[in-house]
Design a protein around this motif. Sequence first.
Motif, short mmCIF file in Angstrom:
data_model
loop_
_atom_site.label_atom_id
_atom_site.label_comp_id
_atom_site.label_asym_id
_atom_site.label_seq_id
_atom_site.Cartn_x
_atom_site.Cartn_y
_atom_site.Cartn_z
N ASN A 1 0.82 -1.22 0.00
CA ASN A 1 0.00 0.00 0.00
C ASN A 1 0.86 1.28 0.00
OD1 ASN A 1 0.84 0.53 2.70
ND2 ASN A 1 -0.87 -0.71 3.48
N ASP A 2 0.18 2.42 -0.06
CA ASP A 2 0.88 3.70 -0.19
C ASP A 2 1.66 4.08 1.06
OD1 ASP A 2 -0.18 3.88 -2.68
OD2 ASP A 2 -1.83 5.22 -2.10
N GLY A 3 1.25 3.59 2.20
CA GLY A 3 1.95 3.88 3.45
C GLY A 3 3.40 3.40 3.37
N TRP B 1 9.37 1.25 11.21
CA TRP B 1 9.29 1.62 9.79
C TRP B 1 8.87 0.39 9.03
CZ3 TRP B 1 10.64 6.57 7.87
CH2 TRP B 1 11.07 7.47 8.85
N GLU C 1 10.13 6.70 0.90
CA GLU C 1 10.60 8.00 0.39
C GLU C 1 11.15 8.88 1.51
OE1 GLU C 1 7.23 9.53 -1.82
OE2 GLU C 1 7.33 7.72 -3.09
N GLU C 2 10.60 8.71 2.71
CA GLU C 2 10.98 9.59 3.82
C GLU C 2 12.30 9.16 4.47
OE1 GLU C 2 8.06 9.59 6.94
OE2 GLU C 2 9.30 10.84 8.27
N ARG D 1 5.13 2.88 0.68
CA ARG D 1 5.83 3.70 -0.33
C ARG D 1 6.27 5.04 0.24
NH1 ARG D 1 2.56 2.45 -5.67
NH2 ARG D 1 0.97 2.68 -4.07
N SER D 2 5.42 5.67 1.02
CA SER D 2 5.81 7.00 1.51
C SER D 2 6.89 6.90 2.59
CB SER D 2 4.59 7.79 1.99
OG SER D 2 4.01 7.14 3.08
N ARG D 3 6.87 5.81 3.39
CA ARG D 3 7.98 5.63 4.34
C ARG D 3 9.30 5.41 3.60
NH1 ARG D 3 3.85 3.19 7.35
NH2 ARG D 3 4.20 1.12 6.46
N THR E 1 3.87 -2.84 -8.16
CA THR E 1 4.86 -1.92 -7.58
C THR E 1 5.85 -2.75 -6.78
OG1 THR E 1 3.13 -0.26 -7.37
CG2 THR E 1 5.17 0.11 -6.12
#
Lengths: 558, 558
Positions: free
Chosen positions: B398-400, B451, B406-407, B402-404, B430
């Motif tokens: 999921n997108d969660g 994380w 990136e961060e 993916r954003s971790r 993905t």
Amino acid sequence: MTTLSPAELYERHRDLLDRARTALDTREYWSPFPESPSKSVYGESAAADGEAAFRALLGKPFPIEVPGATGQVGTERSPYGLDLGVSYPRADPEALLAAAGAALPQWRAVGPQGRAGVAVEILRRINARSFEMAHAVQHTTGQAFVMAFQAGGPHAQDRALEATVQAFTESVRIPGAARWEKPQRGGDPLAMDKTFTVVPRGVALMIGCTTFPTWNGYPGLFASLVTGNPVIVKPHPGAVLPLAISVQVAREVLAEAGIDPNVVTLAVEEPGDEIAKTLATDPRVRVIDFTGSSEFGNWLELNARQAVVYTEKSGLNTVIVDSTDDYKGMLRNLAFSLSLYSGQMCTTPQNLLVPADGIETDAGHRSPEEFGADLAGALGKLLGDPARAAGTLGAIVNDGVRSRLEEAPSYGTVVRASEPVDDPGNPDATIRTPLVVRLSASDEKVFTSEWFGPISFLVTTASTEDSLRLFRDTVRRHGALTASVYSTEGAVIEAAREAALDAGVHLSENLTGGVFVNQTAAFSDLHGTGANPAATAAYADAAFVTGRFFVLQSRRHA
Amino acid sequence: MTTLSPAELYERHRDLLDRARTALDTREYWSPFPESPSKSVYGESAAADGEAAFRALLGKPFPIEVPGATGQVGTERSPYGLDLGVSYPRADPEALLAAAGAALPQWRAVGPQGRAGVAVEILRRINARSFEMAHAVQHTTGQAFVMAFQAGGPHAQDRALEATVQAFTESVRIPGAARWEKPQRGGDPLAMDKTFTVVPRGVALMIGCTTFPTWNGYPGLFASLVTGNPVIVKPHPGAVLPLAISVQVAREVLAEAGIDPNVVTLAVEEPGDEIAKTLATDPRVRVIDFTGSSEFGNWLELNARQAVVYTEKSGLNTVIVDSTDDYKGMLRNLAFSLSLYSGQMCTTPQNLLVPADGIETDAGHRSPEEFGADLAGALGKLLGDPARAAGTLGAIVNDGVRSRLEEAPSYGTVVRASEPVDDPGNPDATIRTPLVVRLSASDEKVFTSEWFGPISFLVTTASTEDSLRLFRDTVRRHGALTASVYSTEGAVIEAAREAALDAGVHLSENLTGGVFVNQTAAFSDLHGTGANPAATAAYADAAFVTGRFFVLQSRRHA
């Protein structure tokens, strides 16, 4: 002094532990600690020696080491009027927690076998002091001597051994080591060596009660101990001595076995110190056992969120009277149940439900009024002789019981009034016979409160079906530790069993002989269920012990 | 259709239950459900049939009866891009609770043997649908096919059988009946007949997760079921299908055995319905199993006060790197552990602790920087081929996640960047390689958060002693489901074992071969401990099942 290590103590007591396990598995009758206070069992001089040992404790500081204690405190008074004058070191909660925490790693490393060995050795030595303990229990709880000996001594020791065995067995179900070999296609198996270690939840707190300090205190104490948790024992201010003796013995055995005695400590407080609350909400305390009022038990369940909380509180013990083919036996049995230790048992029947149409008996039909009169008669017969009555009733433990006895008659029709008993042998004791009051089903507000002490209600219901409905409904909501039914009809017994399953309470059926609803036998009968609001656990099933420890694993290539 | 009663199902599966009990007692390798998705095991046409069965479910309402449901709801999307289009009846919590409550008395009356028989029959039939299940798991969780087959199929079924056996065994430890005979001086013994009945706590709620809906869902589901609690299964909105299939099978078996199928029901919600909270706080729900975020797990523990709550949440899985005599094996093992299912496992290592002085290996001394480079190299080697990499990594769920991904790089030095993988076989998925970031011990704020996903930190510590201190301290406070240590020094291994006992986490030592820290084997390895904040229980020890039922007793004169 020859001292034995925990491993050696395990070897010494291994057969006893095995025998106890068999008893638990079969639930047949078994008791390792003789209940008879006779010379043939405990020895010629045991009674006199025990009394002398008790007398030697009076009027001085109790000899026990308490880490970080400051000053002495004495709060007990004998319901028999004896001036006790025993004082104890006043506990500092922070020092006790630090001492218990410091003792934990060594106790954890002892392992289940060694801990079980130490526990049984403690019990053997407590058993040897049963006469001294009987006096200590009598003069704090108000139990008559023989009952104090049995319930405070051997019966409590039986329950302690039961908890010990349950804790030991459950903590060794996963083996200490294992070899794991997974076949691989076309190659050697994947092989791993695994180690499993029992780890205690943390520091345990046992909060004792005033009426059965040892019988209700030992199960939690020994279950925590055997699963590796150091235990802080916090007695009720009214019944310190029985637990102080127990802690003294435990520390003596621990020290002799080379273990930090602070694995078991005594926490005695000055009234107002409220150390139970302080200890119960400390993050280091991870297991709590409590017996006492619903008010404080519920408070613990709500507020001691960091701990597993085992409570035994109060409830509405109920008797459903439908019919009987042994009317005399039923009356005799009920009269004794109401009278034993003046009803100051968490198991004494409070609500007797009788249909308005009356009951069928081998002595003919009886209306509720007639049944009440017959029960009053049976009480009169049982308690006619003051000395014998005193031996059954014991003494009233505190003013709370007395004031409830004064209040209750105003709510209904008195079937039998509570009367003082003048026992020439105990002129300073407050002794009272049971009060029975007749209510109707509409007096629910009265009979759905717990009236701890010798107070029972004869509640008239529309029918036995209505009795069963009322039983199921009130026990579900308010809890109960015991229930019983009298009926000659198989269908009624069957319906009572279903109702008891729904209500979550154990059921006794047609007790007319020498077994009483208030009594349970260790290794066979469960005490409490967890399934209704009166208690969160049972003495002593697996659920009573498995929450006290974890099993941690390590693994490596073989 | 030949149907069998629960008692007959017990007889059919009795040998399997006995065999499973032996495995649990010895902790040796054993698995009844073959993990290989091969024709020789599951049959010539099993793969094709399973895929066809899965395809037949797409784009339409899932065939299942849900009491009181209103309308249909579909919330799943495949991480592989396949358009699923499956919808489910939208649950009405009140109707589900009423149906479960109504089903309870009959299920209670079936007894432990019959319930265990029904449970095994359900598992046998789920096993037969393992290929269909593999597709359902792949297209909801993003696991690669073979992993989806194994972890979602046979491995989950193993864990379910483990919970079944544990629940069955613990609920029959107290015999169903006993005769108690207490000797009396000069007379016949007091004889009582006693009956013991297993009673469930109430209605159970199982709240599933998105990454391992069956593996993490089955233990609670089957433990509750076998101990007599009707179960409401509430899947994560992202992974409904695997549990919907499971519930469908359960209801089919129950109905055939003459049992109300509402003993197991499916609760699917429209986003925003928040039925998990509604159900979890209802007084009728007495047992809750949850796998997922610490946030909701902690909420449940705080708010579902009427229930026993078993949670598996998140933590800081830690690797202590001290030294090794198989550097290549260690790097290979670690690289695989970080890559498997893109680190989207509750057991994937997050924090790798390495002393500033570096580590001794059979390939010479390595500084933290060199170790980082070597680990990056091992990851590159493992994931060099896109198709093979995709088979290990699976897809990002999921997108969660993916954003971790990136961060995380902004917090330290990137040791290995996360890169997209273009798998020609899965153009719409993905897929990302693991990210490794170097931090120092002072970045505690970063590495003491979880994380979740393919994100790991190489944390430089002052020394191995400091690593152990940090491990003990952070896991005690934040929890962990796994820990591992690499060292050639006996003293370091010993210290790591002690630290793991203190931290309350299982430990793997020097894994360099085909066993990985993220994997546990049913019947041998415990998963979770209860001893640290990551979980309140372990799959599946006695404590995991004993809180789900009570034993109620009745007794009468013999």
